[in-house]
Design a protein around this motif. Structure first.
Motif, PDB file in Angstrom:
ATOM      1  N   ASP A   1     -43.997  13.351   8.839  1.00  0.00           N
ATOM      2  CA  ASP A   1     -43.081  13.535   7.723  1.00  0.00           C
ATOM      3  C   ASP A   1     -41.973  12.487   7.737  1.00  0.00           C
ATOM      4  OD1 ASP A   1     -44.248  15.828   6.496  1.00  0.00           O
ATOM      5  OD2 ASP A   1     -43.461  17.061   8.115  1.00  0.00           O
ATOM      6  N   VAL A   2     -41.642  12.004   6.536  1.00  0.00           N
ATOM      7  CA  VAL A   2     -40.535  11.060   6.397  1.00  0.00           C
ATOM      8  C   VAL A   2     -39.200  11.771   6.591  1.00  0.00           C
ATOM      9  CG1 VAL A   2     -39.324   9.545   4.772  1.00  0.00           C
ATOM     10  CG2 VAL A   2     -41.831   9.521   4.878  1.00  0.00           C
ATOM     11  N   LEU A   3     -39.070  12.953   5.971  1.00  0.00           N
ATOM     12  CA  LEU A   3     -37.821  13.714   6.025  1.00  0.00           C
ATOM     13  C   LEU A   3     -38.073  15.090   6.608  1.00  0.00           C
ATOM     14  CD1 LEU A   3     -34.839  14.326   5.221  1.00  0.00           C
ATOM     15  CD2 LEU A   3     -35.721  14.992   2.966  1.00  0.00           C
TER      16      LEU A   3
ATOM     17  N   GLY B   1     -28.569  27.457   5.555  1.00  0.00           N
ATOM     18  CA  GLY B   1     -29.812  27.494   6.331  1.00  0.00           C
ATOM     19  C   GLY B   1     -31.018  26.922   5.621  1.00  0.00           C
ATOM     20  N   VAL B   2     -30.861  25.791   4.972  1.00  0.00           N
ATOM     21  CA  VAL B   2     -31.953  25.183   4.205  1.00  0.00           C
ATOM     22  C   VAL B   2     -32.854  24.350   5.118  1.00  0.00           C
ATOM     23  CG1 VAL B   2     -32.448  23.362   2.508  1.00  0.00           C
ATOM     24  CG2 VAL B   2     -30.839  25.203   1.953  1.00  0.00           C
ATOM     25  N   SER B   3     -34.178  24.531   4.969  1.00  0.00           N
ATOM     26  CA  SER B   3     -35.163  23.768   5.734  1.00  0.00           C
ATOM     27  C   SER B   3     -36.299  23.333   4.820  1.00  0.00           C
ATOM     28  CB  SER B   3     -35.752  24.615   6.872  1.00  0.00           C
ATOM     29  OG  SER B   3     -34.765  25.045   7.781  1.00  0.00           O
ATOM     30  N   PHE B   4     -36.728  22.086   4.958  1.00  0.00           N
ATOM     31  CA  PHE B   4     -37.920  21.610   4.251  1.00  0.00           C
ATOM     32  C   PHE B   4     -38.322  20.259   4.821  1.00  0.00           C
ATOM     33  CE2 PHE B   4     -34.245  20.197   1.811  1.00  0.00           C
ATOM     34  CZ  PHE B   4     -34.504  18.861   1.556  1.00  0.00           C
ATOM     35  N   ARG B   5     -39.514  19.796   4.430  1.00  0.00           N
ATOM     36  CA  ARG B   5     -40.050  18.522   4.899  1.00  0.00           C
ATOM     37  C   ARG B   5     -40.640  17.770   3.716  1.00  0.00           C
ATOM     38  NH1 ARG B   5     -41.605  18.497  10.613  1.00  0.00           N
ATOM     39  NH2 ARG B   5     -40.844  20.413  11.607  1.00  0.00           N
ATOM     40  N   VAL B   6     -40.613  16.437   3.791  1.00  0.00           N
ATOM     41  CA  VAL B   6     -41.217  15.612   2.758  1.00  0.00           C
ATOM     42  C   VAL B   6     -42.083  14.559   3.430  1.00  0.00           C
ATOM     43  CG1 VAL B   6     -40.840  14.198   0.709  1.00  0.00           C
ATOM     44  CG2 VAL B   6     -39.147  15.946   1.332  1.00  0.00           C
ATOM     45  N   ALA B   7     -43.331  14.461   2.982  1.00  0.00           N
ATOM     46  CA  ALA B   7     -44.302  13.542   3.570  1.00  0.00           C
ATOM     47  C   ALA B   7     -44.316  12.213   2.820  1.00  0.00           C
ATOM     48  CB  ALA B   7     -45.693  14.183   3.530  1.00  0.00           C
TER      49      ALA B   7
ATOM     50  N   PRO C   1     -37.055   1.619   0.628  1.00  0.00           N
ATOM     51  CA  PRO C   1     -36.743   2.739   1.523  1.00  0.00           C
ATOM     52  C   PRO C   1     -37.968   3.627   1.742  1.00  0.00           C
ATOM     53  CG  PRO C   1     -35.934   3.206  -0.681  1.00  0.00           C
ATOM     54  CD  PRO C   1     -36.412   1.785  -0.705  1.00  0.00           C
ATOM     55  N   ALA C   2     -38.024   4.266   2.889  1.00  0.00           N
ATOM     56  CA  ALA C   2     -39.078   5.247   3.133  1.00  0.00           C
ATOM     57  C   ALA C   2     -38.827   6.511   2.320  1.00  0.00           C
ATOM     58  CB  ALA C   2     -39.142   5.581   4.620  1.00  0.00           C
ATOM     59  N   LEU C   3     -37.541   6.809   2.072  1.00  0.00           N
ATOM     60  CA  LEU C   3     -37.138   8.006   1.327  1.00  0.00           C
ATOM     61  C   LEU C   3     -36.214   7.600   0.187  1.00  0.00           C
ATOM     62  CD1 LEU C   3     -36.873  11.147   1.026  1.00  0.00           C
ATOM     63  CD2 LEU C   3     -34.856  10.962   2.521  1.00  0.00           C
ATOM     64  N   LEU C   4     -36.570   7.966  -1.038  1.00  0.00           N
ATOM     65  CA  LEU C   4     -35.704   7.752  -2.194  1.00  0.00           C
ATOM     66  C   LEU C   4     -35.171   9.100  -2.654  1.00  0.00           C
ATOM     67  CD1 LEU C   4     -34.606   5.668  -4.268  1.00  0.00           C
ATOM     68  CD2 LEU C   4     -36.491   6.383  -5.763  1.00  0.00           C
ATOM     69  N   ILE C   5     -33.858   9.201  -2.779  1.00  0.00           N
ATOM     70  CA  ILE C   5     -33.207  10.438  -3.205  1.00  0.00           C
ATOM     71  C   ILE C   5     -32.709  10.259  -4.637  1.00  0.00           C
ATOM     72  CG2 ILE C   5     -31.374  12.092  -2.718  1.00  0.00           C
ATOM     73  CD1 ILE C   5     -31.353  10.995   0.175  1.00  0.00           C
ATOM     74  N   LEU C   6     -33.157  11.113  -5.533  1.00  0.00           N
ATOM     75  CA  LEU C   6     -32.771  11.057  -6.939  1.00  0.00           C
ATOM     76  C   LEU C   6     -32.044  12.348  -7.302  1.00  0.00           C
ATOM     77  CD1 LEU C   6     -36.170   9.717  -8.315  1.00  0.00           C
ATOM     78  CD2 LEU C   6     -34.035   8.437  -8.239  1.00  0.00           C
ATOM     79  N   ASP C   7     -30.774  12.232  -7.620  1.00  0.00           N
ATOM     80  CA  ASP C   7     -29.959  13.405  -7.936  1.00  0.00           C
ATOM     81  C   ASP C   7     -29.770  13.511  -9.452  1.00  0.00           C
ATOM     82  OD1 ASP C   7     -28.349  15.628  -7.758  1.00  0.00           O
ATOM     83  OD2 ASP C   7     -26.555  14.523  -7.119  1.00  0.00           O
ATOM     84  N   GLU C   8     -30.519  14.418 -10.077  1.00  0.00           N
ATOM     85  CA  GLU C   8     -30.411  14.675 -11.522  1.00  0.00           C
ATOM     86  C   GLU C   8     -30.419  13.360 -12.324  1.00  0.00           C
ATOM     87  OE1 GLU C   8     -30.328  17.697 -12.897  1.00  0.00           O
ATOM     88  OE2 GLU C   8     -29.470  19.098 -11.447  1.00  0.00           O
TER      89      GLU C   8
ATOM     90  N   VAL D   1     -30.818  16.938  10.223  1.00  0.00           N
ATOM     91  CA  VAL D   1     -31.578  16.153   9.251  1.00  0.00           C
ATOM     92  C   VAL D   1     -32.118  14.933   9.977  1.00  0.00           C
ATOM     93  CG1 VAL D   1     -31.523  14.819   7.113  1.00  0.00           C
ATOM     94  CG2 VAL D   1     -30.120  16.887   7.322  1.00  0.00           C
ATOM     95  N   ARG D   2     -33.426  14.668   9.812  1.00  0.00           N
ATOM     96  CA  ARG D   2     -34.026  13.468  10.394  1.00  0.00           C
ATOM     97  C   ARG D   2     -34.831  12.727   9.338  1.00  0.00           C
ATOM     98  NH1 ARG D   2     -33.800  12.682  15.780  1.00  0.00           N
ATOM     99  NH2 ARG D   2     -32.903  14.371  17.009  1.00  0.00           N
ATOM    100  N   VAL D   3     -34.673  11.417   9.297  1.00  0.00           N
ATOM    101  CA  VAL D   3     -35.462  10.551   8.428  1.00  0.00           C
ATOM    102  C   VAL D   3     -36.178   9.542   9.322  1.00  0.00           C
ATOM    103  CG1 VAL D   3     -35.397   8.805   6.612  1.00  0.00           C
ATOM    104  CG2 VAL D   3     -33.961  10.837   6.432  1.00  0.00           C
ATOM    105  N   MET D   4     -37.496   9.489   9.207  1.00  0.00           N
ATOM    106  CA  MET D   4     -38.334   8.640  10.061  1.00  0.00           C
ATOM    107  C   MET D   4     -38.035   8.891  11.539  1.00  0.00           C
ATOM    108  SD  MET D   4     -40.202   7.111   7.845  1.00  0.00           S
ATOM    109  CE  MET D   4     -41.002   5.794   8.763  1.00  0.00           C
TER     110      MET D   4
END
Length: 318
Positions: free
Chosen positions: A9-11, A28-34, A160-167, A67-70
């Motif tokens: 997972d990237v994130l 307490g939010v948890s999730f993963r992004v591949a 970037p390995a992870l792109l974050i798009l906020d609204e 939080v971990r990225v790569m």
């Protein structure tokens, strides 16, 4: 909710909490992004989406959780990991007096891209966001949607390995909004992981491989669009319009196993049905057999709005 193991997972977001005084904005939010996955955070304004991505981007420190990225820890003091992250905030971060090409070149230099690679990469990004034909036009002359697409381009420049798009579609017209969504759809081709926040269910349904429904700082449910819709119990709504003996048809259909509820409104029957696609033939047969002549049959399947209402007891845009 605890995310399952997946080393590629990237994130990885694990149990993050963020408080502002007595208010717990994220709980307490948890999730993963591949890699190559577009993951949506869907919820109303104030649900905790922007605070969550601020922690993912390393702008805000989590009070608890990680939080971990790569594989690298993320936080305000973790500078090196930011090379893996592209952040596209709600507010535009471009210079109106510069052209699109000049904007991208300026930000690319700030990101440390070397001149030869930068020239090539600017061209690639302009094409990806659909601005290659307007590359040398002054940004101040751009529509709101074009400026939004250029903003996305800035976040893409350093691959970037992870792109974050906020609204990213807030405040743009429908045509520009569609162009932005088309640009986002192309990102998975590059193998980029995308974290996308929105309060528009149609955007989440169109773009996202998996979706987390977030409300009051907590993830209420997570899954693909179809997995989330199944949480409503497979209940569909069927509208039968016609003439004849509508009351007799209502009584007959109410006896069918698949039918949960029947409401008559003049020449219209409104049915709550379990798995309408399988039951529609028996509904038509039952109604016509009871003396109702049908002119229209309309089936409404559950959507993410229905899921949100089912989980939280309120509408998505409340």
């Amino acid at each position: 909710m605890t995310a399952g193991p997946a080393s590629s997972d990237v994130l990885v977001v694990d149990g993050v909490v963020r408080r502002f005084g007595k208010l717990t904005a994220v709980d307490g939010v948890s999730f993963r992004v591949a890699p190559g996955e577009t993951y949506g955070l869907l919820g109303p304004n104030g649900a905790g989406k922007t605070t969550t991505i601020s922690m993912v981007a390393g702008l805000v420190r989590a009070d608890a959780g990680t939080v971990r990225v790569m594989g690298e820890a993320v936080g305000p003091d973790k500078i090196a990991v930011r090379r893996h992250i592209g952040l596209v905030p709600q507010d535009l971060a471009i210079y109106p007096e510069l052209t699109a090409r000049e904007n991208l070149t300026f930000f690319g230099r700030l990101q440390g891209l070397e001149r030869r690679d930068l020239t090539r990469r600017v061209g690639e990004v302009l094409e990806l966001v659909g601005l290659d034909e307007r590359a040398d036009g002054a940004t101040k002359e751009f529509s709101g949607g074009m400026k939004r697409r250029l903003n996305i381009g800035v976040g893409l420049l350093h691959r970037p390995a992870l792109l974050i798009l906020d609204e990213p579609t807030v405040g743009v017209d429908p045509q520009s909004r569609n162009a932005i969504l088309t640009s986002v759809e192309a990102l998975s081709v590059e193998g980029m992981a995308v974290l996308y926040t929105t309060h528009y269910m149609e955007e989440a349904e169109r773009l996202c491989d998996r979706i987390a429904i977030i409300d009051s700082g907590r993830i209420q449910a997570e899954g693909t669009r179809d997995e989330l819709v199944r949480l409503t119990g497979g209940i569909d709504h069927v509208r039968l319009t016609g003439s004849g003996d509508v009351d007799a048809a209502a009584a007959a259909l109410g006896d069918l196993r698949a039918v949960e509820r029947v409401d008559a409104d003049g020449q219209v029957l409104l049915l709550t049905v379990r798995d309408a696609s399988s039951a529609v033939a028996s509904l038509v047969t039952g109604a016509t057999g009871a003396g109702m002549s049908l002119s229209d049959v309309e089936i409404s399947r559950p959507n993410l709005e229905s899921v949100f209402l089912h989980l939280t007891g309120k509408a998505l845009r409340d």
